[in-house]
Design a protein around this motif. Structure first.
Motif, PDB file in Angstrom:
ATOM      1  N   GLY A   1     -51.617  -9.609   0.488  1.00  0.00           N
ATOM      2  CA  GLY A   1     -52.300  -8.880   1.703  1.00  0.00           C
ATOM      3  C   GLY A   1     -52.671  -9.365   2.594  1.00  0.00           C
ATOM      4  O   GLY A   1     -52.877  -9.082   3.061  1.00  0.00           O
ATOM      5  N   THR A   2     -52.398 -10.805   2.456  1.00  0.00           N
ATOM      6  CA  THR A   2     -53.419 -11.991   3.695  1.00  0.00           C
ATOM      7  C   THR A   2     -51.859 -12.356   4.666  1.00  0.00           C
ATOM      8  O   THR A   2     -50.934 -12.291   3.508  1.00  0.00           O
ATOM      9  CB  THR A   2     -54.261 -12.938   3.421  1.00  0.00           C
ATOM     10  N   PRO A   3     -52.078 -13.455   5.500  1.00  0.00           N
ATOM     11  CA  PRO A   3     -51.158 -13.359   6.493  1.00  0.00           C
ATOM     12  C   PRO A   3     -50.349 -14.584   5.638  1.00  0.00           C
ATOM     13  O   PRO A   3     -49.394 -15.081   6.088  1.00  0.00           O
ATOM     14  CB  PRO A   3     -51.948 -13.349   8.072  1.00  0.00           C
ATOM     15  N   HIS A   4     -51.506 -15.158   5.011  1.00  0.00           N
ATOM     16  CA  HIS A   4     -51.204 -16.476   4.607  1.00  0.00           C
ATOM     17  C   HIS A   4     -50.057 -16.708   2.476  1.00  0.00           C
ATOM     18  O   HIS A   4     -50.782 -17.131   1.689  1.00  0.00           O
ATOM     19  CB  HIS A   4     -52.081 -17.019   4.607  1.00  0.00           C
ATOM     20  N   GLU A   5     -50.263 -15.418   2.571  1.00  0.00           N
ATOM     21  CA  GLU A   5     -49.996 -14.843   1.208  1.00  0.00           C
ATOM     22  C   GLU A   5     -48.660 -15.376   0.788  1.00  0.00           C
ATOM     23  O   GLU A   5     -47.457 -16.198   1.746  1.00  0.00           O
ATOM     24  CB  GLU A   5     -49.448 -13.638   0.860  1.00  0.00           C
ATOM     25  N   ILE A   6     -48.399 -16.106  -0.510  1.00  0.00           N
ATOM     26  CA  ILE A   6     -47.176 -17.169  -1.085  1.00  0.00           C
ATOM     27  C   ILE A   6     -46.819 -16.226  -2.298  1.00  0.00           C
ATOM     28  O   ILE A   6     -47.731 -15.275  -2.926  1.00  0.00           O
ATOM     29  CB  ILE A   6     -47.661 -18.469  -1.672  1.00  0.00           C
ATOM     30  N   ALA A   7     -45.739 -15.544  -2.269  1.00  0.00           N
ATOM     31  CA  ALA A   7     -45.064 -15.358  -3.905  1.00  0.00           C
ATOM     32  C   ALA A   7     -43.650 -16.583  -3.770  1.00  0.00           C
ATOM     33  O   ALA A   7     -42.951 -16.869  -3.187  1.00  0.00           O
ATOM     34  CB  ALA A   7     -44.318 -14.263  -3.136  1.00  0.00           C
ATOM     35  N   THR A   8     -43.984 -16.818  -5.695  1.00  0.00           N
ATOM     36  CA  THR A   8     -43.113 -17.432  -6.072  1.00  0.00           C
ATOM     37  C   THR A   8     -42.257 -16.828  -6.801  1.00  0.00           C
ATOM     38  O   THR A   8     -42.990 -16.041  -8.273  1.00  0.00           O
ATOM     39  CB  THR A   8     -43.521 -19.022  -6.089  1.00  0.00           C
ATOM     40  N   GLN A   9     -40.881 -16.803  -7.052  1.00  0.00           N
ATOM     41  CA  GLN A   9     -40.277 -16.592  -8.807  1.00  0.00           C
ATOM     42  C   GLN A   9     -39.897 -17.426  -8.938  1.00  0.00           C
ATOM     43  O   GLN A   9     -38.069 -18.097  -8.517  1.00  0.00           O
ATOM     44  CB  GLN A   9     -39.528 -15.139  -7.580  1.00  0.00           C
ATOM     45  N   GLY A  10     -39.942 -18.003 -10.020  1.00  0.00           N
ATOM     46  CA  GLY A  10     -39.230 -19.729 -10.957  1.00  0.00           C
ATOM     47  C   GLY A  10     -37.626 -19.137 -11.188  1.00  0.00           C
ATOM     48  O   GLY A  10     -37.519 -17.646 -11.698  1.00  0.00           O
ATOM     49  N   SER A  11     -37.052 -19.361 -11.678  1.00  0.00           N
ATOM     50  CA  SER A  11     -35.876 -19.876 -11.741  1.00  0.00           C
ATOM     51  C   SER A  11     -36.301 -20.560 -13.537  1.00  0.00           C
ATOM     52  O   SER A  11     -36.266 -21.753 -12.785  1.00  0.00           O
ATOM     53  CB  SER A  11     -34.910 -20.444 -11.671  1.00  0.00           C
ATOM     54  N   VAL A  12     -36.320 -19.999 -14.714  1.00  0.00           N
ATOM     55  CA  VAL A  12     -35.739 -20.303 -16.077  1.00  0.00           C
ATOM     56  C   VAL A  12     -34.637 -20.906 -16.892  1.00  0.00           C
ATOM     57  O   VAL A  12     -34.221 -19.900 -16.920  1.00  0.00           O
ATOM     58  CB  VAL A  12     -37.277 -19.940 -16.647  1.00  0.00           C
ATOM     59  N   ASN A  13     -35.216 -22.950 -17.234  1.00  0.00           N
ATOM     60  CA  ASN A  13     -33.511 -22.167 -17.849  1.00  0.00           C
ATOM     61  C   ASN A  13     -33.512 -24.224 -18.449  1.00  0.00           C
ATOM     62  O   ASN A  13     -34.325 -25.044 -18.556  1.00  0.00           O
ATOM     63  CB  ASN A  13     -32.485 -23.599 -16.697  1.00  0.00           C
ATOM     64  N   THR A  14     -33.548 -23.271 -19.717  1.00  0.00           N
ATOM     65  CA  THR A  14     -33.902 -23.955 -20.723  1.00  0.00           C
ATOM     66  C   THR A  14     -32.720 -24.637 -21.577  1.00  0.00           C
ATOM     67  O   THR A  14     -31.638 -24.299 -21.740  1.00  0.00           O
ATOM     68  CB  THR A  14     -34.430 -23.015 -22.246  1.00  0.00           C
ATOM     69  N   ARG A  15     -32.235 -26.444 -21.927  1.00  0.00           N
ATOM     70  CA  ARG A  15     -30.708 -26.556 -22.383  1.00  0.00           C
ATOM     71  C   ARG A  15     -30.657 -25.761 -23.627  1.00  0.00           C
ATOM     72  O   ARG A  15     -29.539 -25.880 -23.722  1.00  0.00           O
ATOM     73  CB  ARG A  15     -31.807 -27.987 -22.600  1.00  0.00           C
ATOM     74  N   PHE A  16     -31.762 -25.626 -24.483  1.00  0.00           N
ATOM     75  CA  PHE A  16     -31.239 -24.262 -25.660  1.00  0.00           C
ATOM     76  C   PHE A  16     -30.931 -23.192 -25.337  1.00  0.00           C
ATOM     77  O   PHE A  16     -29.217 -22.576 -25.838  1.00  0.00           O
ATOM     78  CB  PHE A  16     -32.215 -24.086 -26.501  1.00  0.00           C
ATOM     79  N   GLY A  17     -31.473 -22.706 -24.294  1.00  0.00           N
ATOM     80  CA  GLY A  17     -31.019 -21.395 -23.978  1.00  0.00           C
ATOM     81  C   GLY A  17     -29.529 -21.151 -22.972  1.00  0.00           C
ATOM     82  O   GLY A  17     -28.603 -20.133 -23.631  1.00  0.00           O
ATOM     83  N   VAL A  18     -29.507 -22.071 -22.306  1.00  0.00           N
ATOM     84  CA  VAL A  18     -28.224 -22.160 -21.715  1.00  0.00           C
ATOM     85  C   VAL A  18     -26.888 -23.050 -22.293  1.00  0.00           C
ATOM     86  O   VAL A  18     -25.642 -22.478 -22.443  1.00  0.00           O
ATOM     87  CB  VAL A  18     -28.464 -23.581 -19.803  1.00  0.00           C
TER      88      VAL A  18
END
Ligand code: IPM
Ligand code: MN
Length: 326
Positions: free
Chosen positions: A131-148
């Motif tokens: 909500g501030t002018p300096h806000e940061i949003a991250t949305q990572g991508s999870v890739n496990t060797r097992f899952g892939v």
């Protein structure tokens, strides 16, 4: 033998297409013992329930789940999607999303195997200074060797079982150099166990062009969760329309029930008007029957849905037409 099926019509047109799918399955001679679950945006607005852990535990005793569509415009984005649909996929470990595409004229016939429990869908990330002018949003991508690897292995097994025996990995290895590298290595290492399967690689942007211009080049595709989400809407659009696109959220290890649902959403704009095409739901139910060992009934239903150009009319009329063709 009767199969114990949890039924979640969900929201919008889900309530119209699911009864048609059940009608067709029963007309094909398969006995279903159904338990209805009132879940989705409508239920959430009424009493705040999305999906509790006790319900998921109850589902573990079922043979399969059949879902219509979830989502309502008056519920904030993500509440139902994450709280219901993704919770089902994650808690029941439905790690493969199997989405077949057949051209109405038979000119292409391919399957997208979408990884269904990881990637950007895993929910890694957050806000800083929201909500501030300096806000940061991250949305990572999870890739496990097992899952892939388990998803890639499912795709190789599927490719091996089909006449063309061809598997394409779709990713964006030129930019997503960490996730892409893991996917590529897993893909090539598993490929060594399947010398009978021919392999290819396409970047996801190029795959979009090929889906439109030369989809007949594909047999089986394996890809990341988000790429698979986007590509399968396109797959539906180039295969007669999203109203024909079916899917199975599979737990191939069968440690619990799998869940079957049309690729389309709840379509609030046409809900309640009898305009929804029930074929995607009917074909999803056919996929469920295949998974439950009812291959004969599944094949008959698919055949009854094959001549798509003539499947016109209201939702119930199309359901009746499919029943008549059985
Ligand atoms: C799908 C849908 C879902 C997804 C939404 C409703 C969360 O678009 O099954 O393709 O993104 O997986
Ligand atoms: Mn989607």
């Amino acid at each position: 033998m009767s199969h114990k099926i949890g039924v979640i019509p969900g929201d919008g047109i889900g309530h119209e297409v699911i009864p048609e799918a059940l009608k067709v399955v029963r007309a094909a001679g398969v006995e279903l013992d159904t338990v209805d679950y009132d879940l989705g945006g409508g239920r959430y607005l009424r009493d705040g329930v999305v999906l509790d852990d006790e319900t998921v535990e109850e589902w573990r005793r079922l043979d399969a789940l059949l879902l219509g569509a979830v989502g309502t415009p008056d519920v904030p984005p993500g509440v139902i999607e994450r709280g219901l649909l993704l919770k089902m996929r994650f808690d029941l470990d439905l790690y493969v999303n199997h989405r077949p595409f057949l051209a109405p004229d038979g000119s292409h016939d391919f399957v997208v195997i979408r990884e269904n429990t990881e990637g950007t869908y895993a929910g890694e990330g957050g806000f800083l200074r929201k909500g501030t002018p300096h806000e940061i949003a991250t949305q990572g991508s999870v890739n496990t060797r097992f899952g892939v690897e388990r998803c890639v292995r499912y795709a190789f097994e599927l490719a091996r079982s089909r006449p063309k025996k061809h598997l394409t990995l779709v990713h964006k290895t030129n930019v997503l150099t960490f996730a892409g590298d893991l996917w590529e290595r897993a893909f090539h290492e598993v490929a060594a166990e399947y010398p009978d399967v021919e392999t290819a690689y396409n970047h996801v942007d190029a795959a979009c062009i090929y889906f439109v211009e030369s989809p007949q080049r594909y047999d089986v595709i394996v890809t990341d969760n988000l790429f698979g989400d986007i590509l399968t809407d396109l797959g539906g659009a180039v295969s007669g329309g999203i109203g024909f696109a079916s899917s199975g959220n599979l737990n191939p290890d069968r440690t619990g029930p799998s869940m079957f649902e049309p690729v389309h959403g709840s379509a609030p704009d046409i809900a309640g008007q009898g305009k929804a095409n029930p074929v995607a739901a009917i074909l999803s139910a056919a996929m469920m029957l295949d998974f439950l060992g009812e291959a004969d009934a599944a094949a008959r239903i698919r055949k009854a849905c094959a001549d798509t150009a003539t499947l016109t009319g209201s939702t119930t009329e199309i359901g009746d037409l499919v029943v008549a063709r059985l």
